[in-house]
Motif scaffolding. Structure first.
Motif, mmCIF file in Angstrom:
data_model
loop_
_atom_site.group_PDB
_atom_site.id
_atom_site.type_symbol
_atom_site.label_atom_id
_atom_site.label_comp_id
_atom_site.label_asym_id
_atom_site.label_seq_id
_atom_site.Cartn_x
_atom_site.Cartn_y
_atom_site.Cartn_z
ATOM 1 N N GLY A 9 -28.223 70.932 2.034
ATOM 2 C CA GLY A 9 -27.702 71.969 1.152
ATOM 3 C C GLY A 9 -26.406 71.665 0.441
ATOM 4 N N PHE A 10 -25.796 70.520 0.713
ATOM 5 C CA PHE A 10 -24.537 70.183 0.042
ATOM 6 C C PHE A 10 -24.806 69.380 -1.234
ATOM 7 N N ASP A 11 -24.204 69.829 -2.335
ATOM 8 C CA ASP A 11 -24.333 69.113 -3.606
ATOM 9 C C ASP A 11 -23.545 67.804 -3.582
ATOM 10 N N PHE A 12 -22.442 67.802 -2.842
ATOM 11 C CA PHE A 12 -21.553 66.636 -2.814
ATOM 12 C C PHE A 12 -21.120 66.382 -1.385
ATOM 13 N N ASN A 22 -22.031 60.664 -1.018
ATOM 14 C CA ASN A 22 -23.379 61.030 -1.468
ATOM 15 C C ASN A 22 -24.443 60.063 -0.949
ATOM 16 N N ASN A 23 -24.423 59.863 0.371
ATOM 17 C CA ASN A 23 -25.425 59.063 1.098
ATOM 18 C C ASN A 23 -25.221 57.565 1.016
ATOM 19 N N ASP A 24 -24.271 57.096 0.235
ATOM 20 C CA ASP A 24 -24.051 55.658 0.105
ATOM 21 C C ASP A 24 -22.783 55.235 0.849
ATOM 22 N N VAL A 25 -22.879 54.126 1.581
ATOM 23 C CA VAL A 25 -21.709 53.585 2.262
ATOM 24 C C VAL A 25 -20.704 53.112 1.223
ATOM 25 N N TYR A 45 -18.600 63.542 1.012
ATOM 26 C CA TYR A 45 -17.675 62.418 1.092
ATOM 27 C C TYR A 45 -17.041 62.429 2.473
ATOM 28 N N GLY A 46 -17.172 61.301 3.189
ATOM 29 C CA GLY A 46 -16.522 61.223 4.488
ATOM 30 C C GLY A 46 -17.379 60.563 5.540
ATOM 31 N N ALA A 47 -17.181 60.996 6.785
ATOM 32 C CA ALA A 47 -17.798 60.349 7.952
ATOM 33 C C ALA A 47 -18.958 61.173 8.480
ATOM 34 N N MET A 48 -19.944 60.468 9.038
ATOM 35 C CA MET A 48 -21.110 61.139 9.605
ATOM 36 C C MET A 48 -20.970 61.374 11.099
ATOM 37 N N ILE A 49 -20.246 60.491 11.805
ATOM 38 C CA ILE A 49 -20.140 60.634 13.254
ATOM 39 C C ILE A 49 -18.794 61.239 13.637
ATOM 40 N N GLY A 50 -18.422 61.131 14.915
ATOM 41 C CA GLY A 50 -17.317 61.935 15.391
ATOM 42 C C GLY A 50 -15.960 61.284 15.453
ATOM 43 N N GLU A 51 -15.884 59.968 15.571
ATOM 44 C CA GLU A 51 -14.608 59.307 15.788
ATOM 45 C C GLU A 51 -14.592 58.000 15.020
ATOM 46 N N LEU A 52 -13.479 57.717 14.350
ATOM 47 C CA LEU A 52 -13.390 56.465 13.603
ATOM 48 C C LEU A 52 -11.939 56.078 13.443
ATOM 49 N N ASP A 53 -11.735 54.808 13.180
ATOM 50 C CA ASP A 53 -10.402 54.302 12.902
ATOM 51 C C ASP A 53 -9.918 54.909 11.588
ATOM 52 N N TYR A 54 -8.680 55.418 11.573
ATOM 53 C CA TYR A 54 -8.170 56.125 10.399
ATOM 54 C C TYR A 54 -7.918 55.202 9.206
ATOM 55 N N PHE A 55 -7.792 53.915 9.449
ATOM 56 C CA PHE A 55 -7.481 52.983 8.361
ATOM 57 C C PHE A 55 -8.673 52.114 7.953
ATOM 58 N N THR A 56 -9.492 51.705 8.925
ATOM 59 C CA THR A 56 -10.657 50.871 8.587
ATOM 60 C C THR A 56 -11.907 51.698 8.358
ATOM 61 N N HIS A 57 -11.906 52.944 8.821
ATOM 62 C CA HIS A 57 -13.047 53.863 8.706
ATOM 63 C C HIS A 57 -14.258 53.324 9.476
ATOM 64 N N GLU A 58 -13.992 52.676 10.585
ATOM 65 C CA GLU A 58 -15.049 52.084 11.405
ATOM 66 C C GLU A 58 -15.006 52.640 12.821
ATOM 67 N N GLU A 59 -16.178 52.606 13.452
ATOM 68 C CA GLU A 59 -16.253 52.823 14.891
ATOM 69 C C GLU A 59 -16.933 51.604 15.492
ATOM 70 N N HIS A 60 -16.219 50.900 16.372
ATOM 71 C CA HIS A 60 -16.727 49.669 16.993
ATOM 72 C C HIS A 60 -17.278 48.694 15.949
ATOM 73 N N GLY A 61 -16.522 48.540 14.854
ATOM 74 C CA GLY A 61 -16.872 47.555 13.845
ATOM 75 C C GLY A 61 -17.892 47.991 12.816
ATOM 76 N N VAL A 62 -18.403 49.210 12.922
ATOM 77 C CA VAL A 62 -19.409 49.718 11.970
ATOM 78 C C VAL A 62 -18.754 50.745 11.057
ATOM 79 N N THR A 63 -18.868 50.527 9.748
ATOM 80 C CA THR A 63 -18.276 51.449 8.777
ATOM 81 C C THR A 63 -18.992 52.782 8.796
ATOM 82 N N ASP A 64 -18.229 53.850 8.878
ATOM 83 C CA ASP A 64 -18.777 55.204 8.834
ATOM 84 C C ASP A 64 -18.061 55.968 7.722
ATOM 85 N N TRP A 65 -18.364 55.608 6.495
ATOM 86 C CA TRP A 65 -17.687 56.192 5.322
ATOM 87 C C TRP A 65 -18.691 56.265 4.183
ATOM 88 N N TYR A 66 -18.982 57.475 3.724
ATOM 89 C CA TYR A 66 -20.077 57.673 2.773
ATOM 90 C C TYR A 66 -19.647 58.564 1.615
#
Length: 465
Positions: A134-137, A162-165, A139-160
């Protein structure tokens, strides 16, 4: 000095407002100035509270995913299996797609809907993602915890976006604020906007830009100093967003609600997975309220909160009960959005309570219902019931004992029986917690290579995480 217009108490009398719904992550109840904090400065939140409604009995679920599910559905998460813990990054389940979400209802009546920030309601399959719900737009993270500067959790980027990393540099709190400002600057003010601004601050890991840490040389504890910096940055970005609304000519018709997703963390077990928290002093302060995140005590479920809408919300304190599930019904009413396509809502329209301090329509708060524990508040009485052996029952009169120090279960057996009966009724309506089923499946797969879902008898014996 201009007179404040009397607050309107009927949604039908109002043109649909813009809605700015701001959620902090693991913020301690007493970690804002408007709730009495002296070592952390939050001038923007304090201003919103002073010119709006400070909510003293605003309740959420004890952890992140359950609260966010309650906000999006208007229904307690025990009804669809999200009542226990959070969705782990290794898990594949999410918020049941048969649930109709708030942004879907608002879109139907012409709102532009946007989520900027943290989702945490399902990440392994796109059917659970915000753009599909239901969201038109987004931006941000899908999971619960991430590094504030790299936007990763355990080396995996979690930053999107509109569905694109997306790969970006920057501190998450500032990126969320800047994106919200940009969205508002580009928005057509004649179209109602629902912006769900879900910051991940001040959740672990405790990280902040140096210039913010340097603001607090007088805080001796290094973790509290960094935490203070995180909260200050959060407050600054909220101020930037409010100013963007003013500059765009939207502020006068924008209903702002701010709250945390659960109480501040007090136990290292609930402090996240990206760092060893057992050897540091956890910095959150829940004031007089007992314990914190992950528990059914007031420190885990009663959170700092405010509401603000110039000319519509009379400044002052609101002591009536409000639960996170109530925001769905309240927003939908103000937006003139029908909810007949939704499953039965647990939330109630609390607009008159917010606007003028009228009595809340809510007399009961269900803190949670799980196979191994439950808690419910009716009026001044609250029952916390752990059903796993050895079981325990605690009864508190919150009007006399807000810190939950005095267990009155032995001297009020009739009240205990009444509230236990209520929890039993709710338990019969509950879905099995998806988290426990998921963890059971992992254990069984590790044992013999085949995932096996538990039977009802097996499920009832699973212990809490």
């Amino acid at each position: 000095m201009a007179m404040l217009a009397a607050p309107s108490t009927k949604a039908a009398d109002q043109r649909p407002p813009h809605i700015l719904h701001i959620v902090a992550d693991d913020l301690g109840w007493k970690d804002t100035g408007f709730n009495g904090c002296t070592d952390i400065k939050t001038p923007n939140l304090d201003s919103l509270a002073a010119t709006g409604a400070k909510l003293t009995n605003f309740y959420v679920q004890p952890m992140c995913t359950p609260t966010r599910a309650a906000l999006m559905t208007g229904r307690y998460p025990f009804r669809y299996g999200l009542q226990t813990a959070v969705i782990p990054s290794v898990s594949s389940y999410g918020l049941d797609t048969s649930e109709r979400l708030l942004p879907e209802c608002l879109k139907d009546v012409g709102y532009k809907t946007a989520i900027i920030g943290k989702w945490h309601l399902g990440h392994a399959d796109k059917k659970f993602w915000p753009r599909q719900r239901g969201f038109d737009f987004q931006y941000g993270a899908m999971i619960g915890e991430l590094d504030y500067f790299t936007h990763e959790e355990h080396g995996v980027t979690d930053w999107y976006r509109n569905n694109d990393v997306v790969k970006e540099e920057g501190y998450t709190t500032q990126l969320f604020g800047r994106e919200a400002v940009k969205l508002i600057q580009q928005h057509n003010p004649t179209q109602p906007l629902y912006l769900y601004l879900a910051f991940n601050a001040p959740h672990t890991p405790y990280q902040a830009p140096k210039e913010y840490i340097d603001r607090y040389p007088n805080i001796a504890d290094p973790t509290r100093r960094t935490y203070a910096a995180m909260v200050s940055c959060l407050d600054d970005e909220i101020g930037n967003v409010v100013r963007a609304l003013e500059e765009r000519g939207m502020r006068g018709n924008t209903f702002i609600v701010f709250h945390s997703d659960n109480g501040g963390t007090r136990n290292a077990m609930f402090a996240g997975v990206m760092a060893d928290m057992s050897k540091i002093k956890i910095p959150c302060d829940n004031g007089q309220y007992r314990d914190g995140k992950g528990t059914l005590y007031e420190g885990g479920t009663r959170v700092c909160a405010l509401a603000n809408w110039p000319g519509h919300i009379q400044p002052g304190t609101r002591d009536g009960f409000i639960h996170a599930v109530d925001l769905f019904a309240t927003f939908a009413s103000l937006a003139h959005a029908p909810t007949d396509k939704c499953k039965p809502l647990d939330g109630q329209n609390v607009w008159t309570t917010l606007a003028s301090g009228a009595a809340s329509p809510r007399s009961e708060v269900v803190h949670n219902v799980e196979p191994f524990r439950g808690a419910v508040r009716q009026g001044d009485w609250k029952l916390v019931w752990r059903t796993l052996l050895p079981s325990s029952v605690e009864l508190f009169n919150l009007a006399e004992d807000p810190s939950e120090k005095n267990n009155l279960a032995t001297v009020q057996p009739e009240k205990v029986s009444q509230l236990q009966k209520r929890l039993e009724e709710l338990a019969k309506e509950s879905a099995k917690p998806l988290f426990l089923a998921d963890q059971f499946k992992v254990v069984m797969k590790n044992m013999n290579g085949e995932p096996v879902l538990p039977t009802d008898e097996e499920f009832s014996s699973i212990e809490a995480p």
